[in-house]
Design a protein around this motif. Sequence first.
Motif, short mmCIF file in Angstrom:
data_model
loop_
_atom_site.label_atom_id
_atom_site.label_comp_id
_atom_site.label_asym_id
_atom_site.label_seq_id
_atom_site.Cartn_x
_atom_site.Cartn_y
_atom_site.Cartn_z
N GLY A 32 0.84 -1.19 0.00
CA GLY A 32 0.00 0.00 0.00
C GLY A 32 0.88 1.24 0.00
N GLU A 88 -5.28 -4.56 -5.52
CA GLU A 88 -4.26 -3.96 -4.65
C GLU A 88 -3.75 -2.64 -5.24
OE1 GLU A 88 -3.94 -7.07 -5.88
OE2 GLU A 88 -4.58 -8.15 -4.09
N THR A 103 -6.31 0.09 -5.07
CA THR A 103 -6.37 0.54 -3.69
C THR A 103 -5.25 1.54 -3.42
OG1 THR A 103 -7.29 -1.59 -3.08
CG2 THR A 103 -6.41 -0.25 -1.30
N LEU A 138 -5.92 4.80 -4.96
CA LEU A 138 -6.93 5.58 -4.22
C LEU A 138 -6.30 6.24 -2.99
CD1 LEU A 138 -9.93 6.21 -4.58
CD2 LEU A 138 -10.43 4.44 -2.91
N GLU A 139 -5.38 5.54 -2.34
CA GLU A 139 -4.63 6.14 -1.23
C GLU A 139 -3.90 7.39 -1.70
OE1 GLU A 139 -2.11 3.81 1.71
OE2 GLU A 139 -2.43 2.35 0.12
N THR A 154 -4.65 9.19 -4.32
CA THR A 154 -5.66 10.20 -4.67
C THR A 154 -6.04 11.02 -3.44
OG1 THR A 154 -6.50 8.76 -6.41
CG2 THR A 154 -7.96 10.51 -5.66
N ALA A 155 -6.16 10.35 -2.31
CA ALA A 155 -6.54 11.04 -1.08
C ALA A 155 -5.45 12.01 -0.61
CB ALA A 155 -6.89 10.03 0.02
N THR A 169 -13.44 3.68 -7.65
CA THR A 169 -13.57 3.84 -6.20
C THR A 169 -14.43 2.74 -5.59
OG1 THR A 169 -13.35 6.22 -6.42
CG2 THR A 169 -14.21 5.43 -4.33
N ARG A 170 -15.56 2.41 -6.26
CA ARG A 170 -16.45 1.38 -5.70
C ARG A 170 -15.80 0.01 -5.73
NH1 ARG A 170 -21.77 0.59 -7.86
NH2 ARG A 170 -22.92 0.61 -5.91
N VAL A 214 -12.78 -0.56 -4.99
CA VAL A 214 -12.00 -0.60 -3.75
C VAL A 214 -12.92 -0.59 -2.52
CG1 VAL A 214 -10.30 0.62 -2.32
CG2 VAL A 214 -10.02 0.54 -4.82
N ALA A 215 -13.88 0.34 -2.52
CA ALA A 215 -14.70 0.58 -1.33
C ALA A 215 -15.59 -0.60 -0.99
CB ALA A 215 -15.56 1.83 -1.52
N ASP A 271 -15.88 -3.49 -3.11
CA ASP A 271 -15.49 -4.70 -3.82
C ASP A 271 -16.42 -5.00 -5.00
OD1 ASP A 271 -13.70 -6.67 -4.20
OD2 ASP A 271 -14.46 -8.02 -2.64
N THR A 274 -11.98 14.30 1.75
CA THR A 274 -10.63 13.77 1.61
C THR A 274 -10.37 12.69 2.65
OG1 THR A 274 -9.92 15.91 0.79
CG2 THR A 274 -8.20 14.42 1.51
N LEU A 295 -12.16 9.56 1.85
CA LEU A 295 -11.51 8.81 0.77
C LEU A 295 -10.30 8.03 1.31
CD1 LEU A 295 -12.04 8.41 -2.26
CD2 LEU A 295 -10.27 10.09 -2.70
N THR A 301 -11.74 5.07 2.82
CA THR A 301 -12.19 4.16 1.77
C THR A 301 -11.04 3.29 1.28
OG1 THR A 301 -13.87 5.74 1.11
CG2 THR A 301 -13.30 4.06 -0.50
N ALA A 302 -9.87 3.90 1.15
CA ALA A 302 -8.70 3.16 0.68
C ALA A 302 -8.25 2.10 1.69
CB ALA A 302 -7.55 4.11 0.35
N ALA A 353 -10.52 0.14 3.17
CA ALA A 353 -11.58 -0.89 3.19
C ALA A 353 -11.09 -2.30 2.84
CB ALA A 353 -12.74 -0.46 2.30
N PRO A 354 -10.23 -2.43 1.79
CA PRO A 354 -9.83 -3.80 1.45
C PRO A 354 -9.03 -4.49 2.55
CG PRO A 354 -9.33 -2.29 -0.34
CD PRO A 354 -9.70 -1.45 0.83
N TYR A 355 -8.43 -3.72 3.47
CA TYR A 355 -7.64 -4.30 4.55
C TYR A 355 -8.43 -4.44 5.83
CZ TYR A 355 -4.22 -2.26 1.37
OH TYR A 355 -3.53 -1.89 0.25
N GLN A 380 -15.14 -1.93 5.57
CA GLN A 380 -15.82 -2.26 4.31
C GLN A 380 -17.32 -2.52 4.54
OE1 GLN A 380 -14.34 -5.47 1.49
NE2 GLN A 380 -14.39 -3.61 0.29
N LEU A 427 -19.05 0.74 4.69
CA LEU A 427 -19.15 1.40 3.37
C LEU A 427 -20.22 0.73 2.51
CD1 LEU A 427 -15.40 2.11 2.47
CD2 LEU A 427 -17.06 3.66 3.50
N VAL A 457 -12.12 15.34 -4.66
CA VAL A 457 -10.85 15.27 -3.93
C VAL A 457 -9.67 15.25 -4.91
CG1 VAL A 457 -9.45 13.85 -2.38
CG2 VAL A 457 -11.91 14.08 -1.98
#
Lengths: 199, 199
Positions: free
Chosen positions: A21, A97, A100, A103-104, A106-107, A165-166, A168-169, A171, B100, B103, B106-107, B109-111, B116, B119, B168
Amino acid sequence: MDDDTATEILEATSRALCKHGYADLTLTDIADEADRSKAAIHYYYDSKENLFLEFLDFLYERYTAQLPAVDGGTPRDQLYTLLETALTDEEAAPAQEYQTALLEVTAQAPYNDAIQTRLVSFDDLLFERAREIITAGVEIGEFNETVEPAVAAEFLMTAITGAHTRRVAIDQPSERSYEAITQYAERHFLADGLSEATH
Amino acid sequence: MDDDTATEILEATSRALCKHGYADLTLTDIADEADRSKAAIHYYYDSKENLFLEFLDFLYERYTAQLPAVDGGTPRDQLYTLLETALTDEEAAPAQEYQTALLEVTAQAPYNDAIQTRLVSFDDLLFERAREIITAGVEIGEFNETVEPAVAAEFLMTAITGAHTRRVAIDQPSERSYEAITQYAERHFLADGLSEATH
């Protein structure tokens, strides 16, 4: 640094990013993945952030190189290829991955102008290509004449971003978003699709 | 803990989140914002993560409380109010800093299954409300009969999510996304909009 070394480090960055990540990524992780010493990586990049900006440029170039492949067929075919490239193609829209990690990043954009500038470039690149395709489709009468290319292209960008985004958010599989977006395009853009829809 | 204390800590979490972002947020920041000792916060929550899950539940309840306000008027009016609530309303879709931070979360969520799950609940809540509204609109003939409520509602969710992310990522104003999405809904859903588009 020669091009091979640069590419090798950037490919290693991509693999390290999927494993760790963005927040937890260190130059040591990238060095391990590239099978080089941390000093060797430091010799080229003074910080994780600078390496990462280089990595975004590398992704941008790869994306730019893929878009000409969108040129075959009618505007409708081109639009489908573009959506497929943006949404389901594993090179441009790769593993979970990876999405994800992006997206990190992006934030981080609101806190980092260099990152934001690059995200705007990605968005512009895809937006311009979509706008060109839609404009051509309207001109040759394949798409409905009431479609406004700039508005429609921007809406597509919004939907593509939302699909990423969805994924990741919640799945949500990319294929499902691809279907929803192409179904929208089918009804909204295509001259035939629209007239069928009213009968 | 009484409800007032809980609400006070969660409101403080919201302010601390806007100031520090999620990655850098500490229980000490939240304690400072709530004007309490770190020990007092620790007494209620053993980790930042647990406090944050509570915070997501708090946001979910606030969101749930807002949605009944979407009940006035025809399905078309309701859809507009829903989009406005999701996209431009400052309580539900508040300041840039807040989006922000969400988001960033959100990033994660997979972990993190607990994040998740929450969301997914947000997505489901909005999806179900949109689907009900579109179903009603099709039933009374205000929306085109060929619109499939579940597909259309899911597509709207994708567009709303994309609007939040682009706000964002590239600093795209929510109002502009709101316009693009309502324009899409206007053409795609409304029986009149569609027949106008073909003439």
